[in-house]
Write a protein that holds these residues in place. Structure first.
Motif, mmCIF file in Angstrom:
data_model
loop_
_atom_site.group_PDB
_atom_site.id
_atom_site.type_symbol
_atom_site.label_atom_id
_atom_site.label_comp_id
_atom_site.label_asym_id
_atom_site.label_seq_id
_atom_site.Cartn_x
_atom_site.Cartn_y
_atom_site.Cartn_z
ATOM 1 N N UNK A 1 2.685 30.551 -86.624
ATOM 2 C CA UNK A 1 4.085 30.971 -86.752
ATOM 3 C C UNK A 1 4.988 30.305 -85.714
ATOM 4 N N UNK A 2 4.424 29.918 -84.570
ATOM 5 C CA UNK A 2 5.234 29.397 -83.466
ATOM 6 C C UNK A 2 5.959 28.103 -83.798
ATOM 7 N N UNK A 3 5.283 27.188 -84.505
ATOM 8 C CA UNK A 3 5.947 25.921 -84.815
ATOM 9 C C UNK A 3 7.055 26.104 -85.847
ATOM 10 N N UNK A 4 6.993 27.191 -86.619
ATOM 11 C CA UNK A 4 8.062 27.442 -87.596
ATOM 12 C C UNK A 4 9.361 27.841 -86.897
ATOM 13 N N UNK A 5 9.226 28.576 -85.833
ATOM 14 C CA UNK A 5 10.404 28.936 -85.054
ATOM 15 C C UNK A 5 10.844 27.819 -84.101
ATOM 16 N N UNK A 6 9.880 27.152 -83.463
ATOM 17 C CA UNK A 6 10.190 26.288 -82.325
ATOM 18 C C UNK A 6 9.812 24.825 -82.519
ATOM 19 N N UNK A 7 9.104 24.506 -83.610
ATOM 20 C CA UNK A 7 8.707 23.128 -83.885
ATOM 21 C C UNK A 7 8.034 22.509 -82.649
ATOM 22 N N UNK A 8 8.475 21.319 -82.208
ATOM 23 C CA UNK A 8 7.813 20.641 -81.090
ATOM 24 C C UNK A 8 8.011 21.303 -79.749
#
Length: 701
Positions: A660-667
Motif C-alpha cells: 500500500x505504501x507505494x500507492x500513496x508515496x511512490x518512490x
C-alpha cells in the motif's frame, strides 16, 4: 504628503496614494543589459493591475523612457509628450507646458522627456503669462552657444538619468553641463534656511547642517552621493517625507539661468517659473545654479531600525493541530484581506491530519498543497521530547509534511507560509443535467482544466440533489469576473459561462461558498466545528494521467444512480503542482497527473453499510483501466484499507507495507521507512497504515 495640495507644485502624487514602489535592477557583467531590462519590463507589466491607474503614475526622478519620449532632437508635440507627461505630473502637465511655452518658446532646453512647447493664443480676458506662438527666436547666450541644436543634460551628482548621459552610446550630439564645481553651502541657523549650489551632494548638505545645529535637518533622500540639483527639481523624497513633505515643498528661492542667459531669482523669474522648477524638472526651463531651502526641526536624538524578513518570516502563522480550516481562514481574514492559505474546502476539517497528509484545495494550482507551504512544526517524538524543525532535523521535517505525521509522533502545531490573493476573487457554480450535456462538458474539461492559468481552478462534482443527478462546475478565480469570462470564452466556451453566474467576493468568503455556507453575512459559520450532520461514508481516490473516454464517463454517471448519496469530485492539476519536484515532500503526485478523483458515498439508514461499500468497491474496480497504473496511485488523506494494511498490532514488514505504501508515496516510500526506522525504531507510533520500521541492512541507498 496627504495634506499638501496636488497642485501646490508640479509633483501631484499626494492624497490617495498609500505608498510608492521603486523597482531597480543592477548588473555587473557586460552583455547582461538586455536580460535585465527585459526582466524589469516584465515585472513592471505584471504589477499593472495592482498599482495606480488612469494614468499609471510615475516619479520624475526615476525617469523611464519606456513611458514615452520626445523625438531624437528633443522636440515633441503636446499630444506626443502628454503620453508620458501625465504619468509624471497628472493634471499639472498642462500648466508646465504653458510655463515652458512662455519662458523657453524656442525649446532651447530639450531632451528625451523635456516639457514641450505649445502654441497657445492669448486670452484677452485673462491677464496671465500665456504667449501667442510662434515667436521670433530669442538671441542665443554666447556662454551657451554650444547648446544650440543639441539636447542638453544637466549633471549635478553621482548618477544620471536614463537615456542621454555621460555613459551614453548614442551618436546624437548632446551637451552635458556638469555642475560638480558648484559646491557652496551657506547655512543660516537663526533664519532656519540654507543656500545650496546645485553641484552639492546630499551628504555634503547633511554634513554642513550638522556642523551648525543638532536639531535641524532637511527632508531629502537617503543616498548621500545623490546630486542636489536634479533631486530637488524632480521632487525629492526621503525619510522625513511623511513629516515634512518633499524637498521641493521646502524650497523658498532659487537662482536659474534661463534661455536668454539671464540669472534670475524667485522675484525676477516670477511665481509660475518658480512653481515649475520645484518638481517639474528644472532642466526643461533652464540651468538651476542654487536653491534656498527651509530647514526643519528634528529631535537631538532619533531612532533608526532595519528589520529584514524572508517571505517565510514575514507572512506566516502558527496553527495548533486541533484547529479547523475554518478557524484558520477566519483568523487570517481578521488580519488581512489579501492573504490566504492553500488548504481544503471543508471548514470543519482539522488542520493536523489535513496538513500532514498533503492537503489540497482551490488554491492548489496556484500555490501547491498545504504541506508545500509549511515552514516549521512542533512535534512530540517517541521519546516524549518536543521538537521544532531545527531540533528534529530536515529528514523528520520532510517526512511529516505529506507522509502522515501519525507515523512519527504527535504534531502539536504547524508554522505555515501565507500566500497572497487579490482583494476580489470570483466564484461560480454552473450546474448541468445529463440532458443538458453534462457528459460532453466533463469530457472536454479533462483536456483543458490542467492547462488553464494558475489563477483558475474549475472543479466538477457529480452528486444527487433531491434525487436528481447533476454535474456542477464549481470554480475559484483569483481575479475579477470580466477577466474570468474572457478566459472561459477562449478556453471552455462550451460551458457557456455568463456574467450573472459569477460572484465577486473575498477569498475567505469563497471558502464558505464552496462548503454551501451563506457567505454574504457573518464569517462566524467558519468557526463551527460540526456545522451539519455527518453520516457514515466510504471514500477512495484516483489520479488520472490521460483523459477518460466518454463511454467510461457515461458508465460512471450511470452507476451513480445505484446509490442514494454519491459524490464524485474532479480536482484539476497542472500549474504549480506540475512545477514542484515529486520528492520535495513525501506527496509524489505531481507532473504527469491531469486531475484527481475523489469518490465518496454516504448513507443514512442503518444496515446499508455493506451495500454502499460494495458499490464503491465495484466502481473502483470498474475505473481501473482509466486511471494511473504501476502502481495505481492514491491519496493518503483518503485512506483506504482495501489497498492493504499492517497487522492488527500495527506491525508490518517492509515488503508487506510496500504493497500500500507505494500507492500513496511512490518512490518516496523508501525514504519514509528510513526516517521512521531512525526516529521511532521501536514502532511506538503505529496503526493499520503507519510507516513500518526496517532493519538498517534492508535500507536501500
Amino acid at each position: 504628503m496627504s495634506e499638501i495640495s496636488k497642485s501646490k507644485i508640479p509633483y501631484p502624487h499626494r492624497e490617495g496614494n498609500i505608498y510608492f514602489i521603486s523597482y531597480e535592477v543592477d548588473w555587473i557583467k557586460e552583455g547582461e543589459s538586455t536580460k535585465n531590462i527585459e526582466w524589469m519590463r516584465s515585472l513592471y507589466k505584471y504589477m499593472t493591475p495592482y498599482v495606480s491607474k488612469q494614468p499609471r503614475r510615475a516619479y520624475l526622478n526615476y525617469r523611464d523612457l519606456d513611458l514615452g519620449q520626445n523625438r531624437i532632437d528633443g522636440s515633441a508635440s503636446y499630444e506626443e509628450a502628454k503620453i508620458w507627461g501625465v504619468k509624471y505630473f497628472n493634471s499639472n502637465f498642462d500648466r508646465l507646458v504653458k510655463v515652458k511655452s512662455k519662458v523657453d518658446p524656442s525649446n532651447f532646453f530639450s531632451n528625451e522627456q523635456s516639457i514641450p512647447i505649445k502654441c497657445i493664443e492669448s486670452d484677452p480676458s485673462n491677464n496671465s503669462f500665456y504667449l501667442s506662438l510662434p515667436v521670433k527666436p530669442m538671441p542665443t547666450p554666447p556662454l551657451l552657444l554650444l547648446l544650440l541644436r543639441c539636447s542638453s543634460i544637466t549633471l549635478s551628482g553621482g548618477h544620471d538619468y536614463e537615456g542621454l548621459s555621460c555613459t551614453s552610446n548614442q551618436k546624437l550630439p548632446f551637451v552635458i553641463l556638469d555642475l560638480i564645481n558648484f559646491q557652496a553651502i551657506k547655512v543660516d541657523v537663526e533664519d532656519e534656511t540654507a543656500w545650496v549650489q546645485s553641484g552639492v551632494t546630499l551628504g555634503q548638505l547633511y554634513y554642513k547642517i550638522e556642523e551648525k545645529s543638532s536639531i535641524h535637518g532637511f527632508p531629502a533622500g537617503i543616498g548621500t552621493s545623490v546630486g542636489f540639483g536634479g533631486h530637488f527639481s524632480g521632487g525629492g523624497y526621503g525619510a522625513l517625507m511623511r513629516k515634512y513633505g518633499l524637498v521641493a515643498d521646502n524650497i523658498v528661492d532659487a537662482q536659474i539661468v534661463n534661455a536668454k542667459g539671464e540669472i534670475l531669482d524667485r522675484r525676477s523669474m516670477g511665481e509660475d517659473l518658480f512653481w515649475a522648477i520645484r518638481g517639474g524638472g528644472g532642466s526643461s526651463f533652464g540651468v538651476v545654479l542654487s536653491w534656498k531651502i527651509k530647514l526643519v526641526r528634528v529631535p537631538p536624538t532619533v531612532t533608526v531600525f532595519t528589520v529584514s524578513k524572508t517571505l517565510e518570516q514575514g507572512e506566516i502563522a502558527w496553527v495548533q493541530a486541533a484547529a479547523t480550516l475554518g478557524q484558520l481562514y477566519y483568523n487570517i481574514a481578521e488580519k488581512s484581506p489579501i492573504h490566504a492559505f492553500p488548504a481544503g474546502l471543508g471548514p470543519p476539517v482539522g488542520v493536523g491530519g489535513h496538513f500532514s497528509g498533503g492537503g489540497f484545495g482551490s488554491l492548489m494550482r496556484k500555490y501547491g498543497l498545504s504541506a508545500d507551504n509549511i515552514i516549521d512544526a512542533r512535534i512530540v517524538d517517541a521519546n516524549g521530547k518536543i521538537l521544532d524543525r531545527r531540533s528534529m532535523g530536515e529528514d523528520l521535517f520532510w517526512a511529516i509534511r505529506g507522509g502522515g505525521a501519525a507515523s512519527f509522533g504527535v504534531v502539536l502545531s504547524w508554522k505555515i507560509k501565507l500566500v497572497r490573493v487579490p482583494s476580489t476573487v470570483t466564484v461560480f457554480t454552473v450546474t448541468k443535467t445529463l440532458e443538458q450535456g453534462a457528459i460532453p462538458l466533463l469530457h472536454k474539461w479533462q483536456y483543458i482544466a490542467h492547462k488553464l492559468p494558475k489563477d483558475l481552478a474549475i472543479m466538477p462534482v457529480i452528486a444527487k440533489i433531491n434525487s436528481t443527478r447533476q454535474l456542477s462546475f464549481t470554480s475559484l478565480f483569483l481575479g475579477k469576473a470580466e477577466e474570468l469570462l474572457q478566459i472561459t470564452q477562449e478556453s471552455f466556451p462550451e460551458l457557456d459561462l455568463k456574467r450573472e453566474d459569477c460572484i465577486e467576493t473575498t477569498w475567505v468568503r469563497s471558502t464558505m461558498h464552496f462548503f454551501g455556507l451563506p457567505f454574504n453575512g457573518s464569517l462566524n459559520p467558519l468557526l463551527d466545528r460540526i456545522p451539519k450532520p455527518r453520516y457514515p461514508f466510504k471514500s477512495v481516490s484516483d489520479y488520472v494521467t490521460e483523459p477518460i473516454p466518454k463511454s467510461a464517463l457515461q458508465e460512471l454517471w450511470r452507476r451513480t444512480s445505484e446509490v442514494d448519496l454519491p459524490y464524485i469530485a474532479f480536482i484539476p492539476y497542472g500549474g504549480r503542482m506540475s512545477e514542484i519536484s515529486k520528492s520535495k515532500i513525501p506527496y509524489p503526485h505531481r507532473e504527469g497527473n491531469i486531475y484527481f478523483i475523489s469518490y465518496e458515498v454516504d448513507w443514512i439508514k442503518e444496515g446499508e453499510s455493506t451495500m454502499n461499500i460494495e458499490w464503491m468497491k465495484s466502481l473502483y474496480k470498474y475505473m481501473t483501466p482509466y486511471v494511473s497504473k504501476q502502481p495505481r496511485r492514491a491519496y493518503l488523506n483518503y485512506r483506504d484499507l482495501d489497498l492493504g494494511q499492517n497487522k492488527i498490532d500495527g506491525s508490518a514488514s517492509y515488503e508487506e507495507a510496500k504493497i500500500w505504501g507505494v500507492k500513496y508515496f511512490n518512490g518516496n516510500f523508501d525514504r519514509l521507512v528510513k526516517v521512521k526506522s531512525k526516529v521511532d525504531p521501536s514502532n511506538f507510533f503505529s496503526n493499520e497504515q503507519s510507516i513500518p520500521v526496517s532493519h538498517p541492512d534492508e535500507w536501500i541507498d
